[in-house]
Structure formats: C-alpha cells, structure tokens
Design an enzyme around this catalytic site. Structure first.
Site, PDB file in Angstrom:
ATOM      1  N   TYR A 173       0.372  -1.195  -0.009  1.00 29.51           N
ATOM      2  CA  TYR A 173       0.302  -0.213   0.340  1.00 29.51           C
ATOM      3  C   TYR A 173       0.753   0.586   0.116  1.00 29.51           C
ATOM      4  CZ  TYR A 173      -3.339   4.035   1.738  1.00 29.51           C
ATOM      5  OH  TYR A 173      -4.109   4.525   2.366  1.00 29.51           O
ATOM      6  N   LYS A 177       0.819   4.266  -2.954  1.00 32.82           N
ATOM      7  CA  LYS A 177       0.848   5.501  -2.056  1.00 32.82           C
ATOM      8  C   LYS A 177       1.532   6.508  -3.189  1.00 32.82           C
ATOM      9  CE  LYS A 177      -3.458   5.228  -1.452  1.00 32.82           C
ATOM     10  NZ  LYS A 177      -4.423   5.347  -2.190  1.00 32.82           N
TER      11      LYS A 177
END
Length: 305
Positions: A173, A177
């Site tokens: 993640y 991001k």
C-alpha cells in the site's frame, strides 16, 4: 441543484460507494455538480462483496436531494472500465470536468509474509486504478483542447500518509501510494498545456480501511462534538480542487485531516557536499555522516516502535 462552486460541472468519483468516495460524491453534488458514481462493491480486501450496489445507493441519495447522478460499475483498473467511466459521463451528461481517483483496498502483511498476489492486487487497484482513468480522461481533454474548446479540467488523486512516510505492515500500500505522488506531478506537468490541473491529497479519515487498523484514533466521539475523523471533513478540499475556483493550483499534494489542511513540500535538496572528484568509500561515508548531522530527521514511519 446548480448553485455552488461546482454548478454545471460533471465529476467522476471512483470508489464512491462508501467512505471517502461517498463523502466526495455527496459533497460535489451539494455544490451543484452532476456526479458519476463508480464502485465495484467489493470487500475490504478486493474480493466480491455482498448483495446490493453501494454505487446505486449513493446515486439514489444524490437524486433524493435534488441532484443528478449516474452509476458506473466497471473495474477502473482495466482499460475498458476506465474508458467506459469517461464514456458514461459524456453519454449521460455531455461532458466531463473533473476526475477524483479514490478507489482502493488493503491486503496488509509484513514484507516477509506478503504474497506476490497481494502485492499485485494492491498495486493494481491503487496505482493502475489511478493511471487508467487519468489516461482516458486526459485523452478526452486533450482532444477538446486541440479542437479549440476551452478546458478547465481537474484531477484529484488519493495518496496517503503511508505514501509520504511509510507504514509498517503496508509495504504494498505504501509503495502504491508513493507511486501516485510521482504520477501526480508528471501528469500535472504534461497536461497543463491542455487546461488540466492535477493534484493529490493524503487524507486521514474513518473508512473501512482505517477503522479497524487504527480503531482508537478513528473512533467517533461518544457524546457529540466535532467528529475529527469523519470522511466528510476531507471532502471540502477535494470539491474545491475539482472546481473552477482552484485555477492555477496544480502539481501539489495536500494532507487533509479533521479541520487541518497542510501543503506538503515533498523531496527537496538538503545539506550537500561536493568534492569535485570521486570519493573513496571511506570519504563518502564521512561526508554522509556530516551531512546527516546537519539534515532534518525524517518523519516516523507509521506503526514503528
């Protein structure tokens, strides 16, 4: 509903069935936008969800309040799904003025336990799921500009504090991001000539992705008062970035949490040493140690002890 800073504009919001995306869609509609509500209705980890369509529910809320909404249930991490997202806006409302890339899910693991499939799935929905809608929307706006029509388009991408600082147990993640931040600044540089502004937010709010992992921080107040972690707190900035009122703002990253907005300043050169010739490993190490002593310390990784 045509009054407001987005009156007459058409906005597509991905992952708009719940959480931040739902809050954004409703906030845009409240400011006069016609909204394309995208959501696949999947579970927290991206697996098929239960009965009912959260996108239909949000669209129904918008219509009940006097607004206009269309539903798009395609997978925006596929070329066809991204293309039909843009097509839905054009076929239903005749235009597209703003794109909010928000869709995502989590598959958290420590790196040594992180399966390749979990890495690929998170990269796909977050990073590819930003790239493809942006690509298809940008192609439309470029064609409009080349045809001599005025374009005042806006893209708002969704990064995270995990992308800015890292987060323990979220290597996939955090990497996705962080990649969104790079994509944002490149898209802003490439698309500005066509009247397209591209910015990113790093929000903190109570959603399905955060309410369990950060339960204490994300909890709603027990006896009223300001709900600092409500996703609706982030949406006003997103709506402004998606409106004509944000003219001239592009290539920027904003943190948004509770009642706080912060402009992030990103990677900038810090202390520097230049020998004017090749360093030996020992010399390079000594120079690096001196520079580190002069430099600002990095922010703490989320979850680090």
């Amino acid at each position: 509903m045509t009054d407001g800073i987005c009156g007459g504009r058409v906005v597509a919001v991905t992952g708009a069935g719940r959480g931040l995306g739902r809050a954004h869609a409703l906030a845009f509609a409240a400011e006069g936008a016609r909204v394309v509500v995208n959501d696949l209705g999947v579970g927290l980890d991206g697996t098929p969800g239960g009965a009912g369509s959260p996108a239909e529910e949000v669209a129904a809320e918008i219509r009940a309040a006097g607004g206009e909404a269309a539903v798009h249930a395609g997978d925006i991490a596929t070329a066809d799904g991204a293309a039909t997202l843009v097509a839905t806006a054009l076929e239903t409302f005749g235009r597209l003025d703003a794109l909010v890339n928000n869709a995502g899910f989590l598959r958290d693991r420590m790196l040594v336990n992180l399966d390749e499939d979990d890495w690929d799935a998170v990269m796909r929905v977050h990073l590819k799921g930003h790239f493809l809608p942006l690509k298809h929307a940008a192609a439309h706006w470029r064609a409009e500009a080349k045809a001599g029509r005025t374009v005042a388009a806006r893209v708002v991408n969704t990064s995270s504090g995990a992308g800015l600082l890292g987060s323990v147990g979220q290597g996939n993640y955090s990497a996705a991001k962080a990649g969104i931040l790079g994509l944002t600044v490149v898209a802003a540089a490439e698309m500005g000539r066509y009247g397209v502004q591209v910015n990113a937010i790093a929000p903190a709010a109570r959603t399905r992705m955060t309410e369990e992992a950060f339960a204490q921080t994300m909890a709603a107040p027990e006896e009223g008062g300001f709900d600092a972690m409500a996703p609706e707190n982030v949406s006003p900035l997103v709506v402004w970035l998606g409106s004509d009122a944000s003219a001239g703002v592009t290539g920027r990253v904003f943190e948004a949490e509770a009642g706080r907005i912060t402009v992030m300043e990103g990677w900038r050169p810090g202390p520097t040493a230049d020998k004017g010739a090749r360093w030996s490993p020992r010399e390079a190490g000594e120079a690096a140690q001196k520079l580190l002593a002069e430099a600002e310390p990095p922010g703490a990784v989320y979850g680090a002890s």
